[in-house]
Design a protein around this motif. Structure first.
Motif, PDB file in Angstrom:
ATOM      1  N   GLU A  81      -0.462   3.665  -5.630  1.00 31.74           N
ATOM      2  CA  GLU A  81      -0.127   2.563  -4.623  1.00 31.74           C
ATOM      3  C   GLU A  81       0.441   1.516  -5.333  1.00 31.74           C
ATOM      4  OE1 GLU A  81      -3.225  -0.360  -2.656  1.00 31.74           O
ATOM      5  OE2 GLU A  81      -3.245   1.682  -1.680  1.00 31.74           O
ATOM      6  N   GLU A 133       0.595  -1.946  -5.008  1.00 29.98           N
ATOM      7  CA  GLU A 133      -0.065  -3.010  -5.591  1.00 29.98           C
ATOM      8  C   GLU A 133      -1.186  -2.755  -6.771  1.00 29.98           C
ATOM      9  OE1 GLU A 133      -3.739  -3.926  -2.500  1.00 29.98           O
ATOM     10  OE2 GLU A 133      -1.701  -4.808  -2.149  1.00 29.98           O
ATOM     11  N   LYS A 134      -1.558  -1.604  -6.929  1.00 32.74           N
ATOM     12  CA  LYS A 134      -2.503  -1.128  -7.804  1.00 32.74           C
ATOM     13  C   LYS A 134      -1.672  -0.791  -9.267  1.00 32.74           C
ATOM     14  CE  LYS A 134      -5.922   1.002  -4.989  1.00 32.74           C
ATOM     15  NZ  LYS A 134      -6.751   2.020  -4.580  1.00 32.74           N
ATOM     16  N   ILE A 178       2.761   4.375  -1.422  1.00 30.83           N
ATOM     17  CA  ILE A 178       2.349   5.336  -2.785  1.00 30.83           C
ATOM     18  C   ILE A 178       3.807   5.560  -3.183  1.00 30.83           C
ATOM     19  CG2 ILE A 178       1.426   7.048  -3.487  1.00 30.83           C
ATOM     20  CD1 ILE A 178      -0.582   5.748  -2.317  1.00 30.83           C
ATOM     21  N   HIS A 227       0.840  -1.283   0.159  1.00 32.28           N
ATOM     22  CA  HIS A 227       0.028   0.222   0.062  1.00 32.28           C
ATOM     23  C   HIS A 227       0.725   1.402   0.011  1.00 32.28           C
ATOM     24  CE1 HIS A 227      -3.469  -2.556   0.491  1.00 32.28           C
ATOM     25  NE2 HIS A 227      -3.019  -2.849   1.603  1.00 32.28           N
TER      26      HIS A 227
END
Length: 261
Positions: free
Chosen positions: A169, A171-172, A163, A161
């Protein structure tokens, strides 16, 4: 007459689809009985999960003083689940240690699932006997993490998580779930992972990175394209890591509690 057991604990790994458990020989990190798996019920409520954990633990017929470690898919703060994503929202705010202790009537330690798996890799797997700072990243739907320094776990790091400098983020941007959804090439994915590893190396200066998750089996397709000071190697314990790490932590916690009495 009961058999005498030494350096043994039961590990339980709670997941969104299944709950698995086995007794572990903590000298070797190996299971001493067949692993048992029971499907996670649809509601996944605290009482329903606790009943299944008890069923698994009781099936091994071990003495009541053999501790149980439970790998759980959420952060664990002082024994409590602050937030929950992959099980029933009824878990939010539940003191998991107390819940399982009342159900099992034996010593219990509950810890985050990524922490349990990473702890096992450091003590029995890819980083065995490495005394430095180890950062374990599990590449899956998200990015799980475990940070262990000189054999001591720093719990609940949740580094998926963070940034990144680009404002997204981790994992995104770079999980294996993103790799699959966006149909990235391994080269494209490695470029994204490079940003994650570079940032984490800047923050923690680990001696070693370990990558887990199913995609770690294909590490040769993308890891050579990532440039870091610390080596990056694949996890070794695979699906058994959560059980083994939870068992070890429970045994160590039980011994500490015994010395305080």
């Amino acid at each position: 007459m009961k058999k005498k057991f030494r350096r043994i604990a039961i590990g339980i790994d709670i997941g969104g689809s299944g709950i698995k458990g086995a007794p572990v020989d903590l000298k070797t990190g190996m299971f001493i009985d067949d692993r048992i798996r029971i499907a996670t019920p649809p509601d996944a409520s605290p009482d329903a999960i606790a009943d299944i954990v008890k069923e698994i633990v009781d099936s091994f017929d071990l003495p009541d003083d053999v501790p149980v470690g439970i790998s759980f898919p959420a952060p664990i703060l002082r024994g409590t689940v602050p937030t929950i994503a992959n099980l029933s929202q009824q878990w939010a705010g539940v003191h998991a240690n107390e819940l399982f202790f009342k159900k099992l009537k034996r010593p219990v330690t509950v810890l985050n699932d990524a922490d349990a798996a990473g702890y096992a890799e450091v003590h029995y797997g890819a980083a065995h006997a490495n005394p430095g700072t180890i950062l374990v990243l599990t590449l899956g739907t998200g990015i799980g993490s475990a940070l262990v320094s000189a054999g001591v776990l720093v719990p609940n790091t949740e580094l998926g998580h963070i940034i990144l400098p680009r404002g997204i983020e981790a994992e995104k941007y770079a999980s294996s779930g993103v790799f699959e959804r966006e149909d990235l090439s391994f080269e494209e994915w490695a470029q994204r992972l490079q940003e994650v590893f570079t940032y984490l190396e800047k923050l923690f200066s680990p001696n070693l990175f370990i990558i887990g998750g199913g995609i770690s089996k294909k590490y040769k397709k993308y890891v050579p394209m990532i440039d870091t000071n610390a080596p990056i190697i694949p996890a070794e314990l695979r699906n058994g890591a959560g059980i083994v790490g939870a068992a070890l932590m429970a045994y160590q916690d039980d011994k500490k509690a015994g010395k305080k009495k």
